[in-house]
Design a protein around this motif. Structure first.
Motif, PDB file in Angstrom:
ATOM      1  N   GLY A   1       0.863  -1.176  -0.023  1.00  0.00           N
ATOM      2  CA  GLY A   1      -0.072  -0.095  -0.013  1.00  0.00           C
ATOM      3  C   GLY A   1       0.794   1.334  -0.018  1.00  0.00           C
ATOM      4  O   GLY A   1       0.551   2.248  -0.643  1.00  0.00           O
ATOM      5  N   HIS A   2       2.095   1.298   0.735  1.00  0.00           N
ATOM      6  CA  HIS A   2       2.745   2.682   0.816  1.00  0.00           C
ATOM      7  C   HIS A   2       3.678   2.965  -0.512  1.00  0.00           C
ATOM      8  O   HIS A   2       3.661   4.049  -0.759  1.00  0.00           O
ATOM      9  N   LEU A   3       3.665   1.762  -1.341  1.00  0.00           N
ATOM     10  CA  LEU A   3       4.380   2.146  -2.470  1.00  0.00           C
ATOM     11  C   LEU A   3       3.351   2.584  -3.631  1.00  0.00           C
ATOM     12  O   LEU A   3       3.651   3.365  -4.342  1.00  0.00           O
TER      13      LEU A   3
ATOM     14  N   ASP B   1       4.567   7.828  -8.563  1.00  0.00           N
ATOM     15  CA  ASP B   1       4.067   8.779  -9.767  1.00  0.00           C
ATOM     16  C   ASP B   1       3.541   7.950 -10.897  1.00  0.00           C
ATOM     17  O   ASP B   1       4.423   7.109 -11.415  1.00  0.00           O
ATOM     18  N   ALA B   2       2.361   8.169 -11.033  1.00  0.00           N
ATOM     19  CA  ALA B   2       1.502   7.529 -12.273  1.00  0.00           C
ATOM     20  C   ALA B   2       2.421   7.401 -13.460  1.00  0.00           C
ATOM     21  O   ALA B   2       2.499   6.375 -14.265  1.00  0.00           O
TER      22      ALA B   2
ATOM     23  N   ASP C   1      11.825  -0.427 -11.039  1.00  0.00           N
ATOM     24  CA  ASP C   1      12.119   0.457  -9.859  1.00  0.00           C
ATOM     25  C   ASP C   1      10.790   1.153  -9.267  1.00  0.00           C
ATOM     26  O   ASP C   1      10.000   1.906 -10.043  1.00  0.00           O
ATOM     27  N   LEU C   2      10.816   0.998  -7.949  1.00  0.00           N
ATOM     28  CA  LEU C   2       9.592   1.893  -7.490  1.00  0.00           C
ATOM     29  C   LEU C   2      10.171   2.810  -6.383  1.00  0.00           C
ATOM     30  O   LEU C   2      11.533   2.622  -5.928  1.00  0.00           O
ATOM     31  N   PRO C   3       9.406   3.891  -5.837  1.00  0.00           N
ATOM     32  CA  PRO C   3       9.920   4.847  -4.739  1.00  0.00           C
ATOM     33  C   PRO C   3      10.783   4.031  -3.574  1.00  0.00           C
ATOM     34  O   PRO C   3      11.998   4.647  -3.278  1.00  0.00           O
ATOM     35  N   VAL C   4      10.259   3.146  -3.083  1.00  0.00           N
ATOM     36  CA  VAL C   4      10.849   2.658  -1.832  1.00  0.00           C
ATOM     37  C   VAL C   4      11.595   1.466  -1.925  1.00  0.00           C
ATOM     38  O   VAL C   4      12.642   1.179  -1.498  1.00  0.00           O
ATOM     39  N   ASP C   5      11.172   0.612  -2.976  1.00  0.00           N
ATOM     40  CA  ASP C   5      11.853  -0.623  -3.187  1.00  0.00           C
ATOM     41  C   ASP C   5      11.860  -1.048  -4.810  1.00  0.00           C
ATOM     42  O   ASP C   5      11.043  -0.165  -5.510  1.00  0.00           O
TER      43      ASP C   5
END
Length: 285
Positions: free
Chosen positions: A170-172, A177-178, A201-205
Motif C-alpha cells: 500500500g505505501h508504494l 508517480d503514475a 524501480d519503485l520509490p521505496v523498493d
C-alpha cells in the motif's frame, strides 16, 4: 550514397528511416537504413506536425548536404492521418508521396524477398492502439483489411501498471508517480521480449516481474486477437499463403507463437517489425 526518406505514422509517434537506395553497393535483400523515432505527447500529438518535425530532423540534423534524401514517402493508416499530413505539409517546399501503410509494408517485403513465394499474405500489425489485419496480394493490392482493439500496446502498458499497483504494498502504491510508473512498465514490456525477468524501480523498493507473469497478464488479449486473426484469414477472398507480423507488439514471443499456432501458416518475421512500413515508404518514394 543515394538515399530516400521514409516515414510511418502511428498513434504513439512516427518512425523515420533514411534508406540507402544505391543497389550497386547493397547486399541482395538488404535494406540499409538509419532510423529515428519522434514520440507523440500531450503537447505534440498531431500526426501531420510529427511528420513535419521528422522530415526536418532527418534532412537537417541526421544528414549533411551530400546525403540529403532525393525523395520522401510517408505511409498512413487512416484517412484522418492522410488529411493531417497533407494539411501540415501544404506549405512545405519538399515533395512528399503519401502511401497506404499495407503498400509500404509490401514494398519492404518485396525488396527483402521474404514473401516472394506467396501470392497472398496477411499483414498483422500489432500497434499501440490495436491490431490490424490486411490481406495483400503479390502486387501490393489490399484485398481486405479489418481492425480490433485487442493487443493494443497502450492497453498492455495499462494492464502491467495495474498488475504492479495491485502487487505492490500500500505505501508504494500511495507514493508512486503514475506517469513515471507507466513509463517504466512500458520499458519492462519491451525488455520482456528478450529477457525472462525484469525489475521495475519503485520509490521505496524494486519489483521483479517474470515473463511468465507478463504472459499471464496478456493471455486473454492474445486469445481475443488470434481468434480475430483466424477469422480474417479464413474469410479472405483469396487463400493466404503466409502471415507477416509487424508493429511493436510483434516482438512479444507469446504473440508470435500464438499467431503461428492459430493460423497454421508460415510466419514471416522481421528483425525490426516496427519499421517495415517506414523502410517501405522510402523505397516507394
Amino acid at each position: 550514397m543515394s538515399c530516400s526518406l521514409g516515414i510511418s505514422t502511428g498513434s504513439s509517434g512516427v518512425y523515420s528511416a533514411l534508406v540507402d537506395t544505391d543497389t550497386s553497393t547493397n547486399a541482395p535483400g538488404a535494406v540499409p537504413a538509419e532510423t529515428r523515432f519522434v514520440s507523440a505527447d500531450q503537447a505534440n500529438s498531431n500526426v501531420g506536425d510529427l511528420v513535419r518535425a521528422s522530415i526536418k530532423l532527418m534532412t537537417t540534423q541526421v544528414t549533411d548536404g551530400s546525403e540529403a534524401p532525393r525523395s520522401i514517402g510517408v505511409s498512413y493508416r487512416t484517412d484522418d492521418q492522410l488529411a493531417s499530413i497533407k494539411s501540415s505539409l501544404s506549405r512545405s517546399p519538399k515533395q512528399v508521396r503519401a502511401i497506404p501503410e499495407p503498400a509500404a509494408v509490401h514494398a519492404y517485403l518485396a525488396e527483402t524477398g521474404k514473401t516472394e513465394r506467396y501470392d497472398t499474405t496477411a499483414q498483422v500489425d500489432v500497434g499501440d492502439q490495436g491490431l490490424t489485419v490486411s490481406v495483400v496480394d503479390h502486387t501490393g493490392e489490399v484485398l481486405h483489411s479489418d481492425r480490433i482493439d485487442a493487443l493494443a500496446g497502450a492497453g498492455i502498458d495499462r494492464a502491467l501498471v495495474d498488475f504492479v499497483t495491485e502487487k505492490a504494498p500500500g505505501h508504494l502504491r500511495r507514493y508512486t508517480d503514475a506517469e513515471l510508473l507507466s513509463a517504466r512498465c512500458h520499458v519492462a514490456k519491451e525488455q520482456l521480449s528478450t529477457a525472462t525477468k525484469v525489475t521495475i524501480d519503485l520509490p521505496v523498493d524494486a519489483m521483479a516481474i517474470t515473463r511468465d507473469e507478463f504472459e499471464a497478464i496478456i493471455a486473454p488479449d492474445i486469445e481475443r486477437a488470434v481468434t480475430f486473426i483466424r477469422e480474417v484469414v479464413n474469410g479472405s477472398p483469396r487463400p493466404v499463403g503466409a502471415v507477416v507480423l509487424i508493429g511493436g507488439g510483434a516482438h512479444i514471443p507469446a504473440v508470435r507463437s500464438a499467431v503461428a499456432a492459430a493460423v497454421d501458416l508460415p510466419l514471416v518475421e522481421i528483425v525490426e517489425p516496427e519499421t517495415a512500413a517506414t523502410k517501405g515508404a522510402a523505397l516507394l518514394a
